[in-house]
Scaffold this motif. Structure first.
Motif, PDB file in Angstrom:
ATOM      1  N   HIS A   1       3.592 -14.952  -3.013  1.00 43.11           N
ATOM      2  CA  HIS A   1       2.921 -14.093  -2.042  1.00 43.11           C
ATOM      3  C   HIS A   1       3.949 -13.405  -1.138  1.00 43.11           C
ATOM      4  O   HIS A   1       3.868 -12.208  -0.880  1.00 43.11           O
ATOM      5  CB  HIS A   1       1.944 -14.922  -1.200  1.00 43.11           C
ATOM      6  N   TYR A   2       4.918 -14.179  -0.680  1.00 38.98           N
ATOM      7  CA  TYR A   2       5.930 -13.611   0.217  1.00 38.98           C
ATOM      8  C   TYR A   2       6.739 -12.529  -0.508  1.00 38.98           C
ATOM      9  O   TYR A   2       7.000 -11.455   0.048  1.00 38.98           O
ATOM     10  CB  TYR A   2       6.846 -14.722   0.719  1.00 38.98           C
ATOM     11  N   LEU A   3       7.124 -12.797  -1.753  1.00 42.97           N
ATOM     12  CA  LEU A   3       7.887 -11.817  -2.514  1.00 42.97           C
ATOM     13  C   LEU A   3       7.041 -10.577  -2.806  1.00 42.97           C
ATOM     14  O   LEU A   3       7.538  -9.451  -2.777  1.00 42.97           O
ATOM     15  CB  LEU A   3       8.397 -12.435  -3.810  1.00 42.97           C
ATOM     16  N   TRP A   4       5.764 -10.787  -3.106  1.00 41.93           N
ATOM     17  CA  TRP A   4       4.842  -9.668  -3.321  1.00 41.93           C
ATOM     18  C   TRP A   4       4.823  -8.763  -2.088  1.00 41.93           C
ATOM     19  O   TRP A   4       4.924  -7.540  -2.179  1.00 41.93           O
ATOM     20  CB  TRP A   4       3.436 -10.203  -3.616  1.00 41.93           C
ATOM     21  N   THR A   5       4.692  -9.390  -0.922  1.00 36.33           N
ATOM     22  CA  THR A   5       4.613  -8.622   0.322  1.00 36.33           C
ATOM     23  C   THR A   5       5.910  -7.869   0.594  1.00 36.33           C
ATOM     24  O   THR A   5       5.908  -6.690   0.949  1.00 36.33           O
ATOM     25  CB  THR A   5       4.306  -9.568   1.495  1.00 36.33           C
ATOM     26  N   GLU A   6       7.027  -8.550   0.404  1.00 40.79           N
ATOM     27  CA  GLU A   6       8.318  -7.927   0.689  1.00 40.79           C
ATOM     28  C   GLU A   6       8.616  -6.790  -0.293  1.00 40.79           C
ATOM     29  O   GLU A   6       9.161  -5.755   0.096  1.00 40.79           O
ATOM     30  CB  GLU A   6       9.426  -8.980   0.608  1.00 40.79           C
ATOM     31  N   TYR A   7       8.238  -6.963  -1.556  1.00 45.25           N
ATOM     32  CA  TYR A   7       8.612  -5.970  -2.570  1.00 45.25           C
ATOM     33  C   TYR A   7       7.601  -4.826  -2.669  1.00 45.25           C
ATOM     34  O   TYR A   7       7.983  -3.658  -2.686  1.00 45.25           O
ATOM     35  CB  TYR A   7       8.765  -6.641  -3.937  1.00 45.25           C
ATOM     36  N   TYR A   8       6.319  -5.142  -2.754  1.00 47.46           N
ATOM     37  CA  TYR A   8       5.329  -4.104  -3.012  1.00 47.46           C
ATOM     38  C   TYR A   8       4.760  -3.460  -1.750  1.00 47.46           C
ATOM     39  O   TYR A   8       4.477  -2.273  -1.726  1.00 47.46           O
ATOM     40  CB  TYR A   8       4.166  -4.669  -3.842  1.00 47.46           C
ATOM     41  N   MET A   9       4.584  -4.251  -0.715  1.00 49.30           N
ATOM     42  CA  MET A   9       3.890  -3.713   0.449  1.00 49.30           C
ATOM     43  C   MET A   9       4.826  -3.299   1.566  1.00 49.30           C
ATOM     44  O   MET A   9       4.810  -2.166   2.017  1.00 49.30           O
ATOM     45  CB  MET A   9       2.873  -4.743   0.954  1.00 49.30           C
ATOM     46  N   LYS A  10       5.665  -4.215   1.980  1.00 54.63           N
ATOM     47  CA  LYS A  10       6.501  -3.938   3.137  1.00 54.63           C
ATOM     48  C   LYS A  10       7.480  -2.800   2.867  1.00 54.63           C
ATOM     49  O   LYS A  10       7.850  -2.059   3.771  1.00 54.63           O
ATOM     50  CB  LYS A  10       7.253  -5.202   3.523  1.00 54.63           C
ATOM     51  N   ALA A  11       7.897  -2.662   1.610  1.00 55.15           N
ATOM     52  CA  ALA A  11       8.894  -1.635   1.278  1.00 55.15           C
ATOM     53  C   ALA A  11       8.281  -0.267   1.026  1.00 55.15           C
ATOM     54  O   ALA A  11       8.999   0.720   0.876  1.00 55.15           O
ATOM     55  CB  ALA A  11       9.677  -2.079   0.040  1.00 55.15           C
ATOM     56  N   ASP A  12       6.952  -0.191   0.970  1.00 53.43           N
ATOM     57  CA  ASP A  12       6.321   1.090   0.663  1.00 53.43           C
ATOM     58  C   ASP A  12       6.135   1.917   1.932  1.00 53.43           C
ATOM     59  O   ASP A  12       5.712   1.391   2.965  1.00 53.43           O
ATOM     60  CB  ASP A  12       4.954   0.845   0.017  1.00 53.43           C
ATOM     61  N   PRO A  13       6.438   3.225   1.881  1.00 55.79           N
ATOM     62  CA  PRO A  13       6.324   4.055   3.089  1.00 55.79           C
ATOM     63  C   PRO A  13       4.939   4.025   3.727  1.00 55.79           C
ATOM     64  O   PRO A  13       4.810   4.113   4.948  1.00 55.79           O
ATOM     65  CB  PRO A  13       6.661   5.465   2.574  1.00 55.79           C
ATOM     66  N   TYR A  14       3.880   3.885   2.904  1.00 57.78           N
ATOM     67  CA  TYR A  14       2.524   3.878   3.460  1.00 57.78           C
ATOM     68  C   TYR A  14       2.313   2.718   4.417  1.00 57.78           C
ATOM     69  O   TYR A  14       1.539   2.813   5.368  1.00 57.78           O
ATOM     70  CB  TYR A  14       1.489   3.811   2.323  1.00 57.78           C
ATOM     71  N   ASN A  15       3.000   1.613   4.201  1.00 61.58           N
ATOM     72  CA  ASN A  15       2.773   0.411   4.985  1.00 61.58           C
ATOM     73  C   ASN A  15       3.718   0.252   6.166  1.00 61.58           C
ATOM     74  O   ASN A  15       3.707  -0.787   6.823  1.00 61.58           O
ATOM     75  CB  ASN A  15       2.870  -0.825   4.082  1.00 61.58           C
ATOM     76  N   LYS A  16       4.539   1.254   6.436  1.00 63.43           N
ATOM     77  CA  LYS A  16       5.405   1.176   7.605  1.00 63.43           C
ATOM     78  C   LYS A  16       4.547   1.095   8.871  1.00 63.43           C
ATOM     79  O   LYS A  16       3.605   1.851   9.057  1.00 63.43           O
ATOM     80  CB  LYS A  16       6.326   2.398   7.681  1.00 63.43           C
ATOM     81  N   GLY A  17       4.895   0.197   9.719  1.00 57.78           N
ATOM     82  CA  GLY A  17       4.142   0.027  10.955  1.00 57.78           C
ATOM     83  C   GLY A  17       3.079  -1.039  10.876  1.00 57.78           C
ATOM     84  O   GLY A  17       2.553  -1.469  11.903  1.00 57.78           O
ATOM     85  N   ILE A  18       2.706  -1.473   9.655  1.00 60.87           N
ATOM     86  CA  ILE A  18       1.749  -2.565   9.536  1.00 60.87           C
ATOM     87  C   ILE A  18       2.414  -3.848   9.999  1.00 60.87           C
ATOM     88  O   ILE A  18       3.578  -4.104   9.711  1.00 60.87           O
ATOM     89  CB  ILE A  18       1.245  -2.707   8.086  1.00 60.87           C
ATOM     90  N   TYR A  19       1.686  -4.659  10.718  1.00 59.58           N
ATOM     91  CA  TYR A  19       2.255  -5.867  11.310  1.00 59.58           C
ATOM     92  C   TYR A  19       2.551  -6.903  10.220  1.00 59.58           C
ATOM     93  O   TYR A  19       1.681  -7.260   9.441  1.00 59.58           O
ATOM     94  CB  TYR A  19       1.272  -6.445  12.318  1.00 59.58           C
ATOM     95  N   PHE A  20       3.761  -7.371  10.155  1.00 52.11           N
ATOM     96  CA  PHE A  20       4.158  -8.419   9.216  1.00 52.11           C
ATOM     97  C   PHE A  20       4.774  -9.566   9.994  1.00 52.11           C
ATOM     98  O   PHE A  20       5.716  -9.367  10.765  1.00 52.11           O
ATOM     99  CB  PHE A  20       5.175  -7.902   8.191  1.00 52.11           C
ATOM    100  N   ARG A  21       4.261 -10.732   9.795  1.00 45.10           N
ATOM    101  CA  ARG A  21       4.785 -11.906  10.473  1.00 45.10           C
ATOM    102  C   ARG A  21       6.075 -12.357   9.787  1.00 45.10           C
ATOM    103  O   ARG A  21       6.097 -12.534   8.573  1.00 45.10           O
ATOM    104  CB  ARG A  21       3.734 -13.010  10.433  1.00 45.10           C
ATOM    105  N   PRO A  22       7.146 -12.578  10.511  1.00 43.89           N
ATOM    106  CA  PRO A  22       8.424 -12.897   9.884  1.00 43.89           C
ATOM    107  C   PRO A  22       8.518 -14.337   9.397  1.00 43.89           C
ATOM    108  O   PRO A  22       9.463 -14.695   8.701  1.00 43.89           O
ATOM    109  CB  PRO A  22       9.439 -12.643  11.011  1.00 43.89           C
ATOM    110  N   ASP A  23       7.558 -15.178   9.771  1.00 45.71           N
ATOM    111  CA  ASP A  23       7.621 -16.595   9.426  1.00 45.71           C
ATOM    112  C   ASP A  23       7.060 -16.818   8.025  1.00 45.71           C
ATOM    113  O   ASP A  23       5.862 -16.935   7.842  1.00 45.71           O
ATOM    114  CB  ASP A  23       6.817 -17.392  10.467  1.00 45.71           C
TER     115      ASP A  23
END
Length: 253
Positions: A1-23
């Motif tokens: 799940h963490y890798l999915w978020t880091e690779y597919y979501m967090k890195a995509d320009p559309y998701n910039k600014g969406i809150y991501f918990r660093p823990d």
């Protein structure tokens, strides 16, 4: 799940600014809670979770986890339920826009007409109350509020997200009616092999979420009482400030 978020979501320009918990440990704990095995093998797995606001429970368990499940698991029908139809549609729309705008997901899984239907594509829906996944026929994300009539849907996974508000949770009558819907209408849709997750923030000491975490329900308009129907529910409180086994204190955000 963490890798999915880091690779597919967090890195995509559309998701910039969406809150991501660093823990990532806390993120893992939330997902593990959602995927818990049933306490009674012949029953669906049921979990109730408290987490403070801004701890990322909706982001982690709906906006991240649901698309990941939906894209990778065939014949998966997922039900998302917020407090009302408007809030439910807002959460479904966020997922829809992720898929429509995320070039990384489309590069690996397909785009319009391949991963998800184009507008008015026969036999499939693509709107803010139902997202049909044509890459894996039989997979859908359904949005129906906890207030709506829901019978016979048979989802494999369901999330009730923050159904309470200050203006309704103080009403004993509303709490009693909520538990009647939960046990009389919502829960019977799930069968052995399915998972039901209720997430939210405890508003006050008699709120439905607090009662469920302590194994109670609003038995009448006048009083709360122990409810054995919560005996086979996993119960978990995530706190903003946690203590490690060695006694040190840390913040999840």
């Amino acid at each position: 799940h963490y890798l999915w978020t880091e690779y597919y979501m967090k890195a995509d320009p559309y998701n910039k600014g969406i809150y991501f918990r660093p823990d990532m440990v806390g993120k893992y704990d939330m997902v593990r809670m959602a995927m818990s095995d049933p306490m009674v093998p012949t029953e669906p797995a049921k979990s109730v979770v408290h987490a403070p606001r801004r701890l990322g429970k909706t982001q982690t368990l709906i906006q991240e986890m649901v698309p990941m499940m939906w894209l990778n698991r065939p014949f998966t029908q997922i039900l998302i339920s917020e407090e009302n139809a408007t809030r439910t549609a807002e959460e479904i729309k966020k997922i829809r826009l992720q898929l429509e705008n995320n070039k990384q997901i489309q590069a690996d899984f397909g785009g319009p007409g391949e991963l998800f239907p184009r507008s008015k594509m026969g036999g499939f829906s693509w709107r803010d109350d139902c997202l049909d996944f044509i890459h894996h026929p039989g997979s859908s994300i359904l949005g129906h509020s906890i207030e709506s009539a829901q019978r016979g849907r048979g989802p494999i996974f369901g999330i009730i997200d923050d159904p309470e508000r200050d203006d309704n949770s103080y009403s004993k009558k509303w709490r009693r009616e909520f538990f009647q819907k939960l046990f009389g209408v919502y829960l019977p849709m799930f069968h052995s092999g399915g998972k039901l997750l209720w997430i939210g923030t405890v508003i006050h000491g008699q709120s439905c979420l607090h009662q469920a975490l302590t194994g109670l329900s609003q038995a009448t308009d006048e009083e709360e009482a122990p409810d054995p129907r919560f005996n086979d529910w996993h119960k978990r409180r995530f706190r903003m400030i946690e203590e490690k086994s060695d006694g040190t204190i840390f913040s999840r955000c």
